[in-house]
Motif scaffolding. Sequence first.
Motif, PDB file in Angstrom:
ATOM      1  N   VAL A 115     -31.338  84.919  -1.342  1.00 25.78           N
ATOM      2  CA  VAL A 115     -30.019  85.096  -0.732  1.00 25.78           C
ATOM      3  C   VAL A 115     -29.396  83.742  -0.418  1.00 25.78           C
ATOM      4  O   VAL A 115     -28.202  83.509  -0.667  1.00 25.78           O
ATOM      5  N   THR A 116     -30.202  82.821   0.116  1.00 30.36           N
ATOM      6  CA  THR A 116     -29.706  81.478   0.426  1.00 30.36           C
ATOM      7  C   THR A 116     -29.168  80.794  -0.822  1.00 30.36           C
ATOM      8  O   THR A 116     -28.079  80.205  -0.807  1.00 30.36           O
ATOM      9  N   LEU A 117     -29.915  80.871  -1.916  1.00 27.88           N
ATOM     10  CA  LEU A 117     -29.503  80.216  -3.160  1.00 27.88           C
ATOM     11  C   LEU A 117     -28.269  80.872  -3.765  1.00 27.88           C
ATOM     12  O   LEU A 117     -27.394  80.188  -4.315  1.00 27.88           O
ATOM     13  N   ILE A 118     -28.188  82.198  -3.665  1.00 25.95           N
ATOM     14  CA  ILE A 118     -27.016  82.905  -4.190  1.00 25.95           C
ATOM     15  C   ILE A 118     -25.765  82.511  -3.414  1.00 25.95           C
ATOM     16  O   ILE A 118     -24.718  82.193  -3.996  1.00 25.95           O
ATOM     17  N   VAL A 119     -25.877  82.537  -2.093  1.00 28.83           N
ATOM     18  CA  VAL A 119     -24.743  82.169  -1.238  1.00 28.83           C
ATOM     19  C   VAL A 119     -24.345  80.715  -1.477  1.00 28.83           C
ATOM     20  O   VAL A 119     -23.156  80.390  -1.615  1.00 28.83           O
ATOM     21  N   ALA A 120     -25.334  79.827  -1.530  1.00 26.28           N
ATOM     22  CA  ALA A 120     -25.051  78.409  -1.748  1.00 26.28           C
ATOM     23  C   ALA A 120     -24.438  78.182  -3.117  1.00 26.28           C
ATOM     24  O   ALA A 120     -23.463  77.436  -3.257  1.00 26.28           O
ATOM     25  N   GLN A 136     -22.452  66.454  -0.446  1.00 20.58           N
ATOM     26  CA  GLN A 136     -21.753  67.558   0.193  1.00 20.58           C
ATOM     27  C   GLN A 136     -22.384  68.893  -0.160  1.00 20.58           C
ATOM     28  O   GLN A 136     -22.484  69.799   0.680  1.00 20.58           O
ATOM     29  N   PHE A 137     -22.850  69.027  -1.401  1.00 18.22           N
ATOM     30  CA  PHE A 137     -23.507  70.266  -1.817  1.00 18.22           C
ATOM     31  C   PHE A 137     -24.833  70.462  -1.074  1.00 18.22           C
ATOM     32  O   PHE A 137     -25.215  71.589  -0.741  1.00 18.22           O
ATOM     33  N   ILE A 138     -25.530  69.361  -0.837  1.00 20.22           N
ATOM     34  CA  ILE A 138     -26.779  69.425  -0.070  1.00 20.22           C
ATOM     35  C   ILE A 138     -26.483  69.898   1.354  1.00 20.22           C
ATOM     36  O   ILE A 138     -27.198  70.745   1.901  1.00 20.22           O
ATOM     37  N   SER A 139     -25.421  69.357   1.933  1.00 25.00           N
ATOM     38  CA  SER A 139     -25.028  69.802   3.275  1.00 25.00           C
ATOM     39  C   SER A 139     -24.667  71.277   3.274  1.00 25.00           C
ATOM     40  O   SER A 139     -25.003  72.013   4.220  1.00 25.00           O
ATOM     41  N   LEU A 140     -23.999  71.718   2.222  1.00 29.45           N
ATOM     42  CA  LEU A 140     -23.627  73.130   2.111  1.00 29.45           C
ATOM     43  C   LEU A 140     -24.866  74.011   2.080  1.00 29.45           C
ATOM     44  O   LEU A 140     -24.922  75.047   2.762  1.00 29.45           O
ATOM     45  N   LEU A 141     -25.848  73.605   1.300  1.00 24.21           N
ATOM     46  CA  LEU A 141     -27.078  74.392   1.206  1.00 24.21           C
ATOM     47  C   LEU A 141     -27.738  74.522   2.574  1.00 24.21           C
ATOM     48  O   LEU A 141     -28.187  75.617   2.959  1.00 24.21           O
ATOM     49  N   LYS A 142     -27.787  73.430   3.303  1.00 22.06           N
ATOM     50  CA  LYS A 142     -28.387  73.477   4.645  1.00 22.06           C
ATOM     51  C   LYS A 142     -27.529  74.304   5.604  1.00 22.06           C
ATOM     52  O   LYS A 142     -28.043  74.980   6.495  1.00 22.06           O
ATOM     53  N   ASP A 143     -26.211  74.253   5.410  1.00 20.05           N
ATOM     54  CA  ASP A 143     -25.313  74.980   6.308  1.00 20.05           C
ATOM     55  C   ASP A 143     -25.401  76.493   6.145  1.00 20.05           C
ATOM     56  O   ASP A 143     -24.925  77.232   7.022  1.00 20.05           O
ATOM     57  N   THR A 144     -25.992  76.962   5.053  1.00 24.41           N
ATOM     58  CA  THR A 144     -26.152  78.415   4.900  1.00 24.41           C
ATOM     59  C   THR A 144     -26.997  78.984   6.028  1.00 24.41           C
ATOM     60  O   THR A 144     -26.877  80.167   6.359  1.00 24.41           O
ATOM     61  N   SER A 145     -27.839  78.147   6.629  1.00 26.78           N
ATOM     62  CA  SER A 145     -28.696  78.620   7.721  1.00 26.78           C
ATOM     63  C   SER A 145     -27.880  79.022   8.948  1.00 26.78           C
ATOM     64  O   SER A 145     -28.361  79.785   9.794  1.00 26.78           O
ATOM     65  N   LEU A 146     -26.633  78.531   9.047  1.00 21.53           N
ATOM     66  CA  LEU A 146     -25.786  78.908  10.178  1.00 21.53           C
ATOM     67  C   LEU A 146     -25.454  80.405  10.159  1.00 21.53           C
ATOM     68  O   LEU A 146     -25.155  80.988  11.201  1.00 21.53           O
ATOM     69  N   LEU A 187     -32.851  82.703   4.296  1.00 21.80           N
ATOM     70  CA  LEU A 187     -34.185  82.158   4.538  1.00 21.80           C
ATOM     71  C   LEU A 187     -34.512  82.032   6.027  1.00 21.80           C
ATOM     72  O   LEU A 187     -35.585  82.473   6.477  1.00 21.80           O
ATOM     73  N   MET A 188     -33.637  81.421   6.808  1.00 23.87           N
ATOM     74  CA  MET A 188     -33.924  81.230   8.231  1.00 23.87           C
ATOM     75  C   MET A 188     -33.982  82.559   8.989  1.00 23.87           C
ATOM     76  O   MET A 188     -34.772  82.725   9.913  1.00 23.87           O
TER      77      MET A 188
END
Length: 216
Positions: A21-26, A152-162, A171-172
């Motif tokens: 789900v995280t990867l799909i959203v990102a 910026q894409f890396i930040s986006l991937l991490k921001d999916t946890s919000l 994932l979180m």
Amino acid sequence: MDFAGAYSAENLSFLAEGLVVTLIVAGASIVLSFLIGCVVGIIRYTQLPVLSPILLAGVELIRNLPLLLIIFFMRFALPEIGINLGLVAATVTGLTIFEAAMIAEIVRGGLASIEKGQIEAARSSGLGSLQTLWHIVLPQGLRRMVPPLVSQFISLLKDTSLAVVISLPELMHHAGIVIGHGYTYTIPILLLVALIYFSVNFVLSVISRRLETRHV
């Protein structure tokens, strides 16, 4: 710390579902925000009358808002006016809007970094404004944008946890559920989640460096 219990097949499978789900959203957010950000950034660069100032105001507004607020707005405020988005759609929309504003400035800055001498030479050789933009400015500008875009894409991937705050099953969110099954799982699960995020982002960083080196 119960590593054996935390890393059971059932728990790992459950975390894998969250990672998907995280990867799909990102992935969806990256593609959409890049496309929208490029369009907005190009318009900002060309300084089109009326439209460019409006987009500038929108970009500055979004960039100065917390991403979490935007995600909350998409999930809980839009239904008040009859727009109901699912968890994934609300998250992707929020991330796309926020990241597109960031990418628009990266694109505008990348295009503006091209030396004016090259633009003047292209225009003097008979190329029109759009031809100069397409053949001279964009190819060079995009190469210079690679490092900040990947960052910026890396930040986006991490921001999916919000999106865990709106119960998106990423994932979180799944990690929190696993940890809830046993306090001895906390450190093992968090270490694993950290490793997963690091691995994905490290791959993106390597790709960025190779692309940058290839075009030097």
